[in-house]
Write a protein that holds these residues in place. Structure first.
Motif, PDB file in Angstrom:
ATOM      1  N   GLY A  92      87.043  94.393  53.682  1.00 13.47           N
ATOM      2  CA  GLY A  92      86.338  92.880  53.660  1.00 13.47           C
ATOM      3  C   GLY A  92      86.901  92.375  52.188  1.00 13.47           C
ATOM      4  N   GLU A  93      87.440  93.269  51.343  1.00  6.25           N
ATOM      5  CA  GLU A  93      87.711  92.528  49.989  1.00  6.25           C
ATOM      6  C   GLU A  93      89.231  93.079  49.861  1.00  6.25           C
ATOM      7  OE1 GLU A  93      86.275  90.212  48.471  1.00  6.25           O
ATOM      8  OE2 GLU A  93      84.459  90.088  49.551  1.00  6.25           O
ATOM      9  N   LEU A  94      90.165  92.410  48.848  1.00  7.16           N
ATOM     10  CA  LEU A  94      91.175  92.923  48.392  1.00  7.16           C
ATOM     11  C   LEU A  94      90.874  94.130  47.441  1.00  7.16           C
ATOM     12  CD1 LEU A  94      93.040  89.708  47.370  1.00  7.16           C
ATOM     13  CD2 LEU A  94      93.767  91.487  49.019  1.00  7.16           C
ATOM     14  N   PRO A  95      91.601  95.408  47.610  1.00  4.93           N
ATOM     15  CA  PRO A  95      91.336  96.248  46.806  1.00  4.93           C
ATOM     16  C   PRO A  95      91.821  96.020  45.194  1.00  4.93           C
ATOM     17  CG  PRO A  95      93.403  96.857  47.712  1.00  4.93           C
ATOM     18  CD  PRO A  95      92.548  95.566  48.319  1.00  4.93           C
ATOM     19  N   ASN A  96      90.841  96.832  44.206  1.00  4.15           N
ATOM     20  CA  ASN A  96      91.382  96.954  42.802  1.00  4.15           C
ATOM     21  C   ASN A  96      92.637  97.853  42.883  1.00  4.15           C
ATOM     22  OD1 ASN A  96      90.396  99.166  42.395  1.00  4.15           O
ATOM     23  ND2 ASN A  96      88.549  98.552  41.590  1.00  4.15           N
ATOM     24  N   LYS A  97      93.026  98.034  41.477  1.00  2.26           N
ATOM     25  CA  LYS A  97      94.298  98.808  41.514  1.00  2.26           C
ATOM     26  C   LYS A  97      93.853 100.258  41.837  1.00  2.26           C
ATOM     27  CE  LYS A  97      98.121  99.503  38.202  1.00  2.26           C
ATOM     28  NZ  LYS A  97      98.143 100.806  37.946  1.00  2.26           N
ATOM     29  N   SER A  98      92.860 100.889  41.323  1.00  3.45           N
ATOM     30  CA  SER A  98      92.426 102.106  41.797  1.00  3.45           C
ATOM     31  C   SER A  98      92.235 102.411  43.185  1.00  3.45           C
ATOM     32  CB  SER A  98      91.616 102.894  40.826  1.00  3.45           C
ATOM     33  OG  SER A  98      90.255 102.222  40.924  1.00  3.45           O
ATOM     34  N   GLN A  99      91.595 101.498  43.687  1.00  7.14           N
ATOM     35  CA  GLN A  99      91.329 101.586  45.059  1.00  7.14           C
ATOM     36  C   GLN A  99      92.543 101.509  46.210  1.00  7.14           C
ATOM     37  OE1 GLN A  99      88.634  98.054  45.205  1.00  7.14           O
ATOM     38  NE2 GLN A  99      86.909  99.294  45.675  1.00  7.14           N
ATOM     39  N   LEU A 100      93.554 100.538  45.614  1.00  7.55           N
ATOM     40  CA  LEU A 100      94.584 100.456  46.498  1.00  7.55           C
ATOM     41  C   LEU A 100      95.647 101.920  46.417  1.00  7.55           C
ATOM     42  CD1 LEU A 100      96.506  98.883  48.370  1.00  7.55           C
ATOM     43  CD2 LEU A 100      97.625  97.890  46.044  1.00  7.55           C
ATOM     44  N   GLU A 101      95.557 102.287  45.064  1.00  3.31           N
ATOM     45  CA  GLU A 101      96.304 103.561  45.051  1.00  3.31           C
ATOM     46  C   GLU A 101      95.697 104.725  45.665  1.00  3.31           C
ATOM     47  OE1 GLU A 101      97.926 102.510  40.424  1.00  3.31           O
ATOM     48  OE2 GLU A 101      96.371 104.362  40.625  1.00  3.31           O
ATOM     49  N   LYS A 102      94.294 105.048  45.628  1.00  2.00           N
ATOM     50  CA  LYS A 102      93.724 105.882  46.366  1.00  2.00           C
ATOM     51  C   LYS A 102      94.115 105.675  48.065  1.00  2.00           C
ATOM     52  CE  LYS A 102      89.285 107.983  47.466  1.00  2.00           C
ATOM     53  NZ  LYS A 102      89.580 108.436  48.763  1.00  2.00           N
ATOM     54  N   TRP A 103      94.091 104.409  48.498  1.00  2.00           N
ATOM     55  CA  TRP A 103      94.130 103.981  49.787  1.00  2.00           C
ATOM     56  C   TRP A 103      95.581 104.596  50.229  1.00  2.00           C
ATOM     57  CZ3 TRP A 103      92.230 103.137  54.510  1.00  2.00           C
ATOM     58  CH2 TRP A 103      92.639 101.858  55.353  1.00  2.00           C
TER      59      TRP A 103
END
Ligand code: CMC
Length: 429
Positions: A92-103
């Motif tokens: 539902g939202e764009l990921p922040n940097k750490s969320q994107l890295e984890k994903w």
């Protein structure tokens, strides 16, 4: 005060609630119609039926607008990556940097496919269509990871299933291709990002070095983003309907893959290229094929033209047309099929038949030319669409399950024989 509409049935008046979406779309809520009136509605092909409310994708077919979670497709295609867009659609939202890295890292470390699954490839005929293989293998994931979970109760297990599916489908798709070539299968290499890895598994040969071309990686990324969701289309509705019985995510997605395969839906991208090749082989007489498409006795349609929802232009086709020119230029490819496609578009767009019916090039019209330019074989085109559409299917399945929507079960109007008695075999004419 909330709006209602009045309907009058057999002289009796009923008030039905009006539902209004955030972009001003209006619907008459008929969920209690049968209880209230004894009537159901009839809408074969769901041309006027909203099957659900949804906060994922907004599409305005008249204005040619497509938004994922509010973000215009043009911006995402230019600035985002496929995995970032997938995260946006699903969560539902764009990921922040750490969320994107984890994903990205959670997906990267699940790209390997179970060796027992690999053996299934040996059972397919050598010329098996990749979509058949993809549907079968996606379904077989449900046998390797059998636990069916409730996404509301087990969020972590759900996340695991989502990342597993996004990670493994490219491996399965690339292996389906390699298998059809009689080539050894390439195991994923996790030094690569999502698109690089897919290209590596598709094209690397043990006898040669292979490095993914950044131009090709870029084009693939864009194409996957443009296909990532398209609200309640045929395959997505299939995923939601299958998933509404609480069958697993893998089985629901497998049903979606089968539905996408049809030539009126995702299978059109393969058909477009084959049509352009047929026109070329026939001497390039584009007018002749336009006339064939208009002839109701012929049965031929201009593949890649027309859309159930877009009645002005398909915004994805607009982006792809430009991308197609860029990719061909940057790769130094001169494809005569592109010229045929442009001529076909030009003639059809001026022709009264197409103008009156609001038939415009859709997403599939130019995508095949890019796929061809980047080396994807024709029978893999629809599998590419499936890889792109996967986040959309997952997001829609997840939304439906999180909202605890009921099992999908349409009504019908029976038009067959009324009750009659069984006739013994020797008494039948
Ligand atoms: N070529 C010639 N005539 C067409 C075409 C076409 N591609 N598409 C529609 N028509 C005509 C159709 O014969 C009908 O004419 P009439 O009113 O005289 O009977 C009128 O246009 C309306 O067509 P329809 O089939 O009732 O429209 P629909 O909304 O049910 O179908 C469609 C939409 C996409 C299935 C159809 O336009 C089509 O078959 N297009 C070719 C296949 C294609 O490119 N599919 C990919 C769609 S985009 C990717 C995706 O998301 O699936």
């Amino acid at each position: 005060m909330s709006k209602t509409v009045e309907i009058i049935i057999e002289g009796k008046s009923y008030q039905l609630p009006v539902i209004e979406g955030t972009e001003g779309e209006k619907a008459i809520d008929i969920s209690n119609l049968r209880d209230m009136t004894g009537y159901v509605t009839l809408d074969v092909g769901y041309k006027n039926t909203g099957a659900t409310t949804s906060a994922i994708t907004f599409l305005d077919g008249e204005a040619g607008i497509l938004h994922y979670r509010g973000y215009p497709i043009e911006q995402l295609a230019e600035k985002s990556s496929f995995l970032e867009t997938a995260y946006l659609l699903i969560f539902g939202e764009l990921p922040n940097k750490s969320q994107l890295e984890k994903w990205e890292s959670d997906i990267r470390r699940r790209t390997l496919v179970n060796e027992d699954m690999r053996k299934i490839f040996d059972g397919f005929p050598v010329n098996a269509h990749p979509m058949g293989v993809l549907a079968a293998l996606a379904s077989s994931l449900a046998t390797f990871y059998p636990a069916v979970i409730d996404p509301n109760r087990d969020v972590d297990a759900n996340y695991l299933r989502i990342t597993r599916l996004i990670a493994k489908l490219p491996t399965i798709a690339a292996w389906a291709h390699k298998n059809s070539q009689g080539h050894p299968l390439n195991y994923p290499k996790n030094k690569y990002n999502y698109c690089e890895n897919f290209l590596y598994m598709m094209f690397a040969l043990p006898v040669e070095d292979y490095e993914p071309d950044p131009v090709v990686v870029d084009a693939l990324n864009k194409l996957l983003i443009l296909h990532a969701d398209h609200e309640q289309n045929c395959s997505t509705s299939t995923v939601r309907l299958a998933g509404s019985s609480h069958v697993s995510l893998y089985s629901s997605v497998s049903a979606g893959i089968s539905s996408l395969w049809g030539p009126l839906h995702g299978g059109a991208n393969q058909e477009v290229l084959e049509m352009l090749e047929a026109i070329q082989k026939d001497g390039g007489n584009v007018e002749k094929f336009v006339e064939k498409a208009k002839d109701k006795n012929d049965g031929f349609r201009l593949m890649g033209f027309g859309h159930r929802v877009y009645k002005n232009f398909d915004p994805r086709a607009k982006i792809i047309k430009v991308a197609c020119d860029n990719v061909l230029n940057r790769l130094g490819v001169n494809d005569p099929l592109l010229e045929i496609a442009k001529k076909l578009e030009e003639i059809a767009l001026k022709d009264d038949y197409f103008v009156e019916r609001k038939l415009y090039p859709n997403v599939d019209f130019y995508s095949g030319i890019i796929y061809k330019a980047i080396g994807i074989p024709t029978d893999m085109f629809t599998a590419m669409f499936a890889l792109g559409r996967l986040p959309g299917w997952i997001a829609q399945w997840y939304e439906m399950r999180k909202e605890k929507q009921p099992i999908g079960r349409p009504r019908q109007i029976y038009t067959g024989a009324t009750q009659r008695d069984y006739v013994a075999l020797d008494k039948r004419g």
